[in-house]
Motif scaffolding. Structure first.
Motif, PDB file in Angstrom:
ATOM      1  N   PRO A 171     -10.889 -53.182  -2.652  1.00  0.00           N
ATOM      2  CA  PRO A 171     -10.752 -51.929  -1.907  1.00  0.00           C
ATOM      3  C   PRO A 171      -9.369 -51.853  -1.274  1.00  0.00           C
ATOM      4  O   PRO A 171      -8.733 -52.880  -1.022  1.00  0.00           O
ATOM      5  CB  PRO A 171     -11.841 -52.052  -0.836  1.00  0.00           C
ATOM      6  CG  PRO A 171     -11.977 -53.527  -0.627  1.00  0.00           C
ATOM      7  CD  PRO A 171     -11.740 -54.151  -1.971  1.00  0.00           C
ATOM      8  N   ALA A 172      -8.907 -50.648  -1.014  1.00  0.00           N
ATOM      9  CA  ALA A 172      -7.636 -50.467  -0.307  1.00  0.00           C
ATOM     10  C   ALA A 172      -7.814 -50.922   1.137  1.00  0.00           C
ATOM     11  O   ALA A 172      -8.895 -50.773   1.708  1.00  0.00           O
ATOM     12  CB  ALA A 172      -7.224 -48.998  -0.350  1.00  0.00           C
ATOM     13  N   PRO A 173      -6.771 -51.490   1.741  1.00  0.00           N
ATOM     14  CA  PRO A 173      -6.881 -51.824   3.164  1.00  0.00           C
ATOM     15  C   PRO A 173      -7.264 -50.580   3.965  1.00  0.00           C
ATOM     16  O   PRO A 173      -6.804 -49.475   3.678  1.00  0.00           O
ATOM     17  CB  PRO A 173      -5.465 -52.304   3.509  1.00  0.00           C
ATOM     18  CG  PRO A 173      -4.946 -52.858   2.215  1.00  0.00           C
ATOM     19  CD  PRO A 173      -5.499 -51.912   1.167  1.00  0.00           C
ATOM     20  N   GLY A 174      -8.120 -50.770   4.944  1.00  0.00           N
ATOM     21  CA  GLY A 174      -8.589 -49.662   5.760  1.00  0.00           C
ATOM     22  C   GLY A 174      -9.854 -50.043   6.500  1.00  0.00           C
ATOM     23  O   GLY A 174     -10.315 -51.185   6.431  1.00  0.00           O
ATOM     24  N   THR A 175     -10.420 -49.073   7.187  1.00  0.00           N
ATOM     25  CA  THR A 175     -11.648 -49.292   7.949  1.00  0.00           C
ATOM     26  C   THR A 175     -12.788 -48.542   7.286  1.00  0.00           C
ATOM     27  O   THR A 175     -12.684 -47.342   7.028  1.00  0.00           O
ATOM     28  CB  THR A 175     -11.474 -48.825   9.409  1.00  0.00           C
ATOM     29  OG1 THR A 175     -10.386 -49.559   9.992  1.00  0.00           O
ATOM     30  CG2 THR A 175     -12.734 -49.076  10.217  1.00  0.00           C
ATOM     31  N   TYR A 176     -13.856 -49.250   7.015  1.00  0.00           N
ATOM     32  CA  TYR A 176     -15.044 -48.707   6.364  1.00  0.00           C
ATOM     33  C   TYR A 176     -16.246 -49.051   7.231  1.00  0.00           C
ATOM     34  O   TYR A 176     -16.099 -49.610   8.316  1.00  0.00           O
ATOM     35  CB  TYR A 176     -15.208 -49.330   4.972  1.00  0.00           C
ATOM     36  CG  TYR A 176     -13.981 -49.204   4.093  1.00  0.00           C
ATOM     37  CD1 TYR A 176     -13.744 -48.050   3.354  1.00  0.00           C
ATOM     38  CD2 TYR A 176     -13.054 -50.238   4.000  1.00  0.00           C
ATOM     39  CE1 TYR A 176     -12.617 -47.923   2.548  1.00  0.00           C
ATOM     40  CE2 TYR A 176     -11.919 -50.126   3.197  1.00  0.00           C
ATOM     41  CZ  TYR A 176     -11.714 -48.969   2.476  1.00  0.00           C
ATOM     42  OH  TYR A 176     -10.608 -48.852   1.678  1.00  0.00           O
ATOM     43  N   SER A 177     -17.426 -48.727   6.761  1.00  0.00           N
ATOM     44  CA  SER A 177     -18.633 -49.173   7.446  1.00  0.00           C
ATOM     45  C   SER A 177     -19.714 -49.456   6.413  1.00  0.00           C
ATOM     46  O   SER A 177     -19.666 -48.946   5.289  1.00  0.00           O
ATOM     47  CB  SER A 177     -19.117 -48.135   8.463  1.00  0.00           C
ATOM     48  OG  SER A 177     -19.466 -46.943   7.820  1.00  0.00           O
ATOM     49  N   VAL A 178     -20.662 -50.285   6.796  1.00  0.00           N
ATOM     50  CA  VAL A 178     -21.757 -50.642   5.897  1.00  0.00           C
ATOM     51  C   VAL A 178     -22.567 -49.386   5.611  1.00  0.00           C
ATOM     52  O   VAL A 178     -23.059 -48.726   6.528  1.00  0.00           O
ATOM     53  CB  VAL A 178     -22.645 -51.745   6.508  1.00  0.00           C
ATOM     54  CG1 VAL A 178     -23.856 -52.015   5.635  1.00  0.00           C
ATOM     55  CG2 VAL A 178     -21.836 -53.023   6.724  1.00  0.00           C
ATOM     56  N   THR A 179     -22.682 -49.042   4.326  1.00  0.00           N
ATOM     57  CA  THR A 179     -23.389 -47.820   3.926  1.00  0.00           C
ATOM     58  C   THR A 179     -24.779 -48.096   3.373  1.00  0.00           C
ATOM     59  O   THR A 179     -25.629 -47.219   3.392  1.00  0.00           O
ATOM     60  CB  THR A 179     -22.580 -47.052   2.872  1.00  0.00           C
ATOM     61  OG1 THR A 179     -22.330 -47.919   1.760  1.00  0.00           O
ATOM     62  CG2 THR A 179     -21.260 -46.562   3.449  1.00  0.00           C
ATOM     63  N   SER A 180     -24.983 -49.307   2.840  1.00  0.00           N
ATOM     64  CA  SER A 180     -26.316 -49.649   2.350  1.00  0.00           C
ATOM     65  C   SER A 180     -26.463 -51.163   2.273  1.00  0.00           C
ATOM     66  O   SER A 180     -25.481 -51.905   2.254  1.00  0.00           O
ATOM     67  CB  SER A 180     -26.588 -49.025   0.974  1.00  0.00           C
ATOM     68  OG  SER A 180     -25.750 -49.598  -0.014  1.00  0.00           O
ATOM     69  N   ARG A 181     -27.718 -51.585   2.226  1.00  0.00           N
ATOM     70  CA  ARG A 181     -28.064 -53.009   2.134  1.00  0.00           C
ATOM     71  C   ARG A 181     -29.218 -53.152   1.158  1.00  0.00           C
ATOM     72  O   ARG A 181     -30.067 -52.275   1.078  1.00  0.00           O
ATOM     73  CB  ARG A 181     -28.472 -53.538   3.512  1.00  0.00           C
ATOM     74  CG  ARG A 181     -27.357 -53.524   4.520  1.00  0.00           C
ATOM     75  CD  ARG A 181     -27.812 -53.721   5.973  1.00  0.00           C
ATOM     76  NE  ARG A 181     -29.024 -54.451   6.201  1.00  0.00           N
ATOM     77  CZ  ARG A 181     -29.092 -55.743   6.553  1.00  0.00           C
ATOM     78  NH1 ARG A 181     -27.998 -56.434   6.735  1.00  0.00           N
ATOM     79  NH2 ARG A 181     -30.253 -56.325   6.750  1.00  0.00           N
ATOM     80  N   ASN A 182     -29.208 -54.227   0.422  1.00  0.00           N
ATOM     81  CA  ASN A 182     -30.283 -54.478  -0.532  1.00  0.00           C
ATOM     82  C   ASN A 182     -30.576 -55.965  -0.524  1.00  0.00           C
ATOM     83  O   ASN A 182     -29.669 -56.773  -0.702  1.00  0.00           O
ATOM     84  CB  ASN A 182     -29.869 -54.017  -1.930  1.00  0.00           C
ATOM     85  CG  ASN A 182     -31.028 -53.970  -2.888  1.00  0.00           C
ATOM     86  OD1 ASN A 182     -31.940 -54.784  -2.816  1.00  0.00           O
ATOM     87  ND2 ASN A 182     -30.992 -53.016  -3.799  1.00  0.00           N
ATOM     88  N   LYS A 183     -31.821 -56.321  -0.351  1.00  0.00           N
ATOM     89  CA  LYS A 183     -32.221 -57.737  -0.259  1.00  0.00           C
ATOM     90  C   LYS A 183     -31.878 -58.512  -1.525  1.00  0.00           C
ATOM     91  O   LYS A 183     -31.552 -59.691  -1.464  1.00  0.00           O
ATOM     92  CB  LYS A 183     -33.718 -57.819   0.040  1.00  0.00           C
ATOM     93  CG  LYS A 183     -34.207 -59.187   0.367  1.00  0.00           C
ATOM     94  CD  LYS A 183     -33.828 -59.605   1.764  1.00  0.00           C
ATOM     95  CE  LYS A 183     -34.508 -60.914   2.123  1.00  0.00           C
ATOM     96  NZ  LYS A 183     -33.790 -61.677   3.102  1.00  0.00           N
TER      97      LYS A 183
END
Length: 179
Positions: free
Chosen positions: A97-109
């Motif tokens: 990914p490009a440097p930057g600020t993101y956030s967790v959008t999904s999770r899967n066990k």
């Protein structure tokens, strides 16, 4: 004589197995916890070996966050006090990914990664151009091939580190990617 021949073959087979498991030209086949001669030099602090810093990168944001340093291939799990509670090395895929600020959008066990490997504790934080970027741990302990032709965004962790990421990075947790 047959007993000596069998014993000699056993010793040769064992030494061949050890050599194959730690050969520096097969890093993706090395067992977790095995060390090549080069990594042993780094562990001992040889003058010629550059030791990687585990210090939290400057300008990596504030507050609770995951920091992923592309160049260092390292992740920090940073708490509300601004201190890293855990840091570990990761194995990136061909795409980053490009440097930057993101956030967790999904999770899967668990499931199958884009590279066809069975994974667990998948924490997705970005998607761009058909590539999904996320942290995961391969159930078999393998790391992605950084030279693979297929562009995947898997950032692989050990299973223990994957569990720590899973427990730390809930939905909307900030993920800061630095060069």
């Amino acid at each position: 004589m047959a007993v000596l021949t069998a014993a000699a073959l056993g010793v040769v087979g064992f030494l061949g197995y050890q050599a194959a498991a730690t050969a520096p030209d097969h890093p993706t086949q090395a067992r977790p916890g095995s060390h090549s001669a080069e990594s042993k030099k780094k562990d001992k602090g040889d003058a010629g070996a550059k030791k990687k810093s585990t210090a939290l990168p400057a300008r990596s944001g504030t507050g609770v966050r995951v920091v992923y340093a592309l160049g260092e291939k390292r992740v920090w799990l940073v708490g509300a006090d601004g201190k890293a509670g855990r840091t570990f090395e990761v194995g990136p895929s061909p795409a980053s990914p490009a440097p930057g600020t993101y956030s967790v959008t999904s999770r899967n066990k668990g499931g199958v990664g884009s590279d066809g490997v069975q994974v667990e504790h998948v924490v997705v934080f970005h998607s761009e151009g058909g590539v999904v970027f996320g942290f995961s741990a391969a159930v078999d302990g393998s790391m992605p091939d950084p030279n693979a032709r297929k562009r995947t965004g898997a950032v692989r962790e050990s299973r223990a580190d994957g569990t720590a990421m899973w427990e730390f990075a809930q939905l909307d947790t900030k993920v800061v990617v630095v060069p």
